[in-house]
Design a protein around this motif. Structure first.
Motif, PDB file in Angstrom:
ATOM      1  N   ARG A  76       0.568  -1.131   0.063  1.00  0.00           N
ATOM      2  CA  ARG A  76       0.079  -0.027   0.058  1.00  0.00           C
ATOM      3  C   ARG A  76       0.984   1.354  -0.011  1.00  0.00           C
ATOM      4  NH1 ARG A  76      -4.878   0.340   3.494  1.00  0.00           N
ATOM      5  NH2 ARG A  76      -5.090   2.516   2.483  1.00  0.00           N
TER       6      ARG A  76
ATOM      7  N   GLN B 167     -12.985  -0.353   1.317  1.00  0.00           N
ATOM      8  CA  GLN B 167     -11.833  -0.711   2.002  1.00  0.00           C
ATOM      9  C   GLN B 167     -11.662  -2.141   2.046  1.00  0.00           C
ATOM     10  OE1 GLN B 167      -9.604   1.165   3.451  1.00  0.00           O
ATOM     11  NE2 GLN B 167      -8.347  -0.455   4.151  1.00  0.00           N
TER      12      GLN B 167
ATOM     13  N   HIS C  32      -7.642   1.048  -3.771  1.00  0.00           N
ATOM     14  CA  HIS C  32      -8.035   1.643  -2.617  1.00  0.00           C
ATOM     15  C   HIS C  32      -8.733   2.878  -3.047  1.00  0.00           C
ATOM     16  CE1 HIS C  32      -6.170  -1.337   0.080  1.00  0.00           C
ATOM     17  NE2 HIS C  32      -7.131  -0.778   0.855  1.00  0.00           N
TER      18      HIS C  32
END
Length: 185
Positions: free
Chosen positions: A56, A121, A116
């Motif tokens: 991420r 989520q 994302h």
């Protein structure tokens, strides 16, 4: 201050540091003792959290800082965490909040992880854990603190909402070893 988690024999993990105010004489180091359950939880989840966070954040150093902070915060609230219905879910929410905070500058520039940006989520988390990190449903569920069917359902919804390369199903035969050495189901 970072507490390093390492097993030494079968004793609780201990970490110490010295912090002096100007003009203070050196004092013995303060010794922290973490509950064995907390140490075990952190050791069990830290590698998965780090891999997920790297995916991420896209920065190894920042990812490590985020995971260390999450595990440190987890240790300081351990009695509340362990008394919750799903300790791993509490830890996952804490990790996510720290990732979002770390990515706040990147969000402004629009350079945030594509899944994302476009998926809810849980669906985006399932895509990263299953498709990018190639974890099995059980492993992904364990990290997220949910049941395996939740991960499977979220991945299916993500694939329906966003078919294509971003949500492609994991490749590999059933029974293949995951990066953690576990067998995929």
């Amino acid at each position: 201050m970072f507490v390093s988690l390492r097993r030494r024999d079968e004793r609780p993990v201990r970490a110490s540091w010295r912090q002096l105010a100007p003009g203070d004489a050196p004092q013995p180091a303060i010794e922290l003792v973490l509950p064995l359950e907390c140490t075990a939880f952190c050791l069990q989840h830290q590698e998965g959290y780090l891999r997920y966070t790297r995916e991420r954040v896209q920065d190894a150093w920042m990812s490590r800082q985020v995971v260390e902070t999450a595990l440190g915060n987890l240790a300081t609230t351990w009695p509340e965490v362990i008394s919750s219905a799903r300790p791993a879910a509490v830890a996952w929410q804490l990790l996510d909040a720290l990732i979002v905070s770390a990515l706040r500058p990147a969000r402004a520039s629009g350079s945030v992880d594509a899944v994302h940006r476009v998926l809810p989520q849980r669906q985006a988390d399932a895509v990263i854990l299953r498709c990018r990190l190639r974890l099995g449903e059980e492993e992904a569920a364990e990290l997220m603190g949910v049941e395996a069917w939740v991960v499977a359902s979220q991945l299916r919804m993500a694939q329906q909402a966003l078919p294509g390369e971003l949500t492609a199903a994991p490749v590999g035969p059933v029974g293949a070893r995951s990066p953690w050495g576990r067998v995929r189901r």
